[in-house]
Write an enzyme that holds these catalytic residues in place. Structure first.
Site, PDB file in Angstrom:
ATOM      1  N   HIS A   1       0.255   4.260  -2.609  1.00 14.15           N
ATOM      2  CA  HIS A   1      -0.039   5.630  -2.189  1.00 14.15           C
ATOM      3  C   HIS A   1       1.071   6.598  -2.593  1.00 14.15           C
ATOM      4  CE1 HIS A   1      -3.513   5.202   0.888  1.00 14.15           C
ATOM      5  NE2 HIS A   1      -3.566   4.239  -0.007  1.00 14.15           N
ATOM      6  N   ASP A   2       2.299   6.104  -2.670  1.00 17.72           N
ATOM      7  CA  ASP A   2       3.391   6.952  -3.133  1.00 17.72           C
ATOM      8  C   ASP A   2       3.199   7.312  -4.604  1.00 17.72           C
ATOM      9  OD1 ASP A   2       5.939   8.275  -3.090  1.00 17.72           O
ATOM     10  OD2 ASP A   2       6.810   6.521  -4.074  1.00 17.72           O
TER      11      ASP A   2
ATOM     12  N   ARG B   1       0.831  -1.212   0.000  1.00 20.45           N
ATOM     13  CA  ARG B   1       0.000   0.000   0.000  1.00 20.45           C
ATOM     14  C   ARG B   1       0.865   1.262   0.000  1.00 20.45           C
ATOM     15  NH1 ARG B   1      -3.534   2.274   4.589  1.00 20.45           N
ATOM     16  NH2 ARG B   1      -5.165   3.453   3.504  1.00 20.45           N
TER      17      ARG B   1
ATOM     18  N   ASP C   1      -3.909 -14.021  -3.058  1.00 22.20           N
ATOM     19  CA  ASP C   1      -4.572 -14.971  -3.951  1.00 22.20           C
ATOM     20  C   ASP C   1      -5.728 -14.272  -4.655  1.00 22.20           C
ATOM     21  OD1 ASP C   1      -6.614 -14.824  -2.018  1.00 22.20           O
ATOM     22  OD2 ASP C   1      -5.872 -16.590  -0.951  1.00 22.20           O
TER      23      ASP C   1
ATOM     24  N   THR D   1      -8.835 -15.504   3.408  1.00 16.57           N
ATOM     25  CA  THR D   1      -7.378 -15.697   3.521  1.00 16.57           C
ATOM     26  C   THR D   1      -6.712 -14.326   3.695  1.00 16.57           C
ATOM     27  OG1 THR D   1      -7.227 -15.662   1.098  1.00 16.57           O
ATOM     28  CG2 THR D   1      -7.330 -17.831   2.168  1.00 16.57           C
TER      29      THR D   1
ATOM     30  N   HIS E   1      -6.238  -5.884  -2.366  1.00 17.19           N
ATOM     31  CA  HIS E   1      -7.020  -6.006  -1.129  1.00 17.19           C
ATOM     32  C   HIS E   1      -7.275  -7.455  -0.753  1.00 17.19           C
ATOM     33  CE1 HIS E   1      -8.853  -1.674  -1.253  1.00 17.19           C
ATOM     34  NE2 HIS E   1      -7.559  -1.694  -1.012  1.00 17.19           N
ATOM     35  N   THR E   2      -6.599  -8.369  -1.427  1.00 16.22           N
ATOM     36  CA  THR E   2      -6.694  -9.768  -1.040  1.00 16.22           C
ATOM     37  C   THR E   2      -5.925 -10.045   0.251  1.00 16.22           C
ATOM     38  OG1 THR E   2      -6.422 -12.048  -1.825  1.00 16.22           O
ATOM     39  CG2 THR E   2      -4.664 -10.496  -2.361  1.00 16.22           C
TER      40      THR E   2
ATOM     41  N   ASN F   1      -4.086   8.902   4.472  1.00 16.20           N
ATOM     42  CA  ASN F   1      -2.891   8.292   5.061  1.00 16.20           C
ATOM     43  C   ASN F   1      -2.832   8.350   6.588  1.00 16.20           C
ATOM     44  OD1 ASN F   1      -1.829   7.736   2.489  1.00 16.20           O
ATOM     45  ND2 ASN F   1      -0.799   9.723   2.371  1.00 16.20           N
TER      46      ASN F   1
ATOM     47  N   PRO G   1      -7.379   7.313  -3.834  1.00 20.00           N
ATOM     48  CA  PRO G   1      -8.777   6.872  -3.703  1.00 20.00           C
ATOM     49  C   PRO G   1      -9.141   6.622  -2.245  1.00 20.00           C
ATOM     50  CG  PRO G   1      -7.641   5.648  -5.428  1.00 20.00           C
ATOM     51  CD  PRO G   1      -6.593   6.417  -4.697  1.00 20.00           C
TER      52      PRO G   1
ATOM     53  N   SER H   1       7.869  10.376  -2.154  1.00 22.92           N
ATOM     54  CA  SER H   1       7.389  11.578  -1.454  1.00 22.92           C
ATOM     55  C   SER H   1       6.578  11.245  -0.216  1.00 22.92           C
ATOM     56  CB  SER H   1       6.562  12.457  -2.403  1.00 22.92           C
ATOM     57  OG  SER H   1       5.409  11.787  -2.864  1.00 22.92           O
TER      58      SER H   1
END
Length: 332
Positions: free
Chosen positions: A68-69, A64, A256, A251, A195-196, A96, A165, A78
């Protein structure tokens, strides 16, 4: 389905097989540090592995950080800068604050890399390598990381608030967020698959579990209600903002394709997960989600292609930027 997998695999091979990735300032290459810091990838991998063994959630956190960078100013490190003088850190921006983590892991890696190769390896490149290793260590794909980025001399608090986002975004907003970065709808769906693994705070999914969608009002089989009640037991309507829930309840520490199975069933944790299915009026995104849910290798191949594409957003190369000695501060 098989044709789609073969086509995507060929694209990835073509992408990997070229000599470099052209950026605005120059080339990123696979073996950028081969002569100047040959052990850098080993140092990063070993320390990411230690960090993830201590805290499995750290794999998602490091992935992440890279995401986000790249979405603010480009992939230039940054997000790692602390506030200094009139410059407000991106760490304090809404998406953040009290959310992104892993800074100490990056600091530790940078210290060791500086010991081995002073003023040679950028913090931005360390983020890109750490993201790859985090995915690989949790069962995901492995890829060659294009390197040669320089670190920015500034951060953008306003940019972090504008371009990253947020969990309650609509599908239209997400598509526009990604389009601003040169990423298309396919990249949006593919990178959402990150997001797994990992967790999110109650404050990030509260709205999603206390506001019913039209589809949920006609849920005769109660498939949404059961999952909603579980989440409501974790996250009340007020308070406990920092209580965590798994992004992928099946999981949560594995990379996955079960994330896509979850959102097909209406069991994505965040509103921004579920909109990929329930706000897709034309059905093209839903088709991609189904393809990934039924074919993990297809998802893996696509993820490699999209994260390499993301990793090339507005990179600084050549004489642009600098190689920071400490990732939290620009050089004096």
């Amino acid at each position: 389905m098989e044709f789609m997998r073969i086509l995507l695999s060929m694209l990835v091979l073509i992408f990997h097989g070229s000599t470099g990735v052209l950026s605005e300032g120059g080339l990123l290459v696979l073996d950028y540090y081969k002569e100047t810091c040959p052990l850098v990838e080993e140092i990063v991998r070993r320390n990411v592995e230690i960090a993830v063994l201590r805290d499995p959630r750290m794999a998602a956190s490091l992935l992440r950080l890279h995401f986000h960078d790249c979405f603010v100013l480009g992939c230039d490190g940054s997000i790692l800068l602390d506030s200094f003088g009139d410059m407000i850190s991106e760490k304090l921006a809404g998406p953040n604050l009290n959310s992104v983590r892993g800074f100490q892991v990056i600091d530790n890696i940078k210290y060791l890399v500086e010991e081995a190769c002073p003023y040679t390896v950028s913090c931005a490149d360390i983020l890109a390598i750490a993201a790859r290793d985090s995915v690989a260590l949790r069962g995901g794909p492995v890829w060659g990381v294009w390197l040669g980025r320089k670190d920015s001399l500034k951060s953008s608090f306003a940019g972090a608030n504008q371009f990253i986002p947020i969990p309650n975004s609509s599908l239209e907003t997400l598509i526009n967020n990604f389009k601003q970065q040169g990423l298309d709808v396919r990249d949006l769906v593919t990178l959402s698959g990150g997001h797994t693994m990992g967790k999110a705070r109650c404050v990030s999914f509260r709205q999603r579990i206390y506001e019913k969608s039209i589809e949920e009002n006609f849920d005769h089989y109660k498939r949404y209600n059961t999952y909603r009640r579980i989440l409501q037991s974790i996250c009340p309507e007020s308070g406990r903002d920092n209580t965590l829930a798994a992004l992928d309840f099946r999981t949560p520490t594995r990379f996955d394709n079960l994330y896509f199975q979850n959102i097909i069933e209406g069991k994505g944790l965040l509103h921004s997960d579920n909109v990929l299915v329930n706000e897709d009026l034309e059905g093209e995104i839903r088709e991609q989600v189904w393809a990934y849910a039924s074919d993990q290798q297809l998802f893996f191949d696509s993820f490699v292609n999209s994260i390499l594409k993301m990793g090339n957003i507005n990179v600084l190369t050549g004489s642009e930027g600098e190689i920071r000695k400490h990732c939290r501060f620009v050089n004096p």
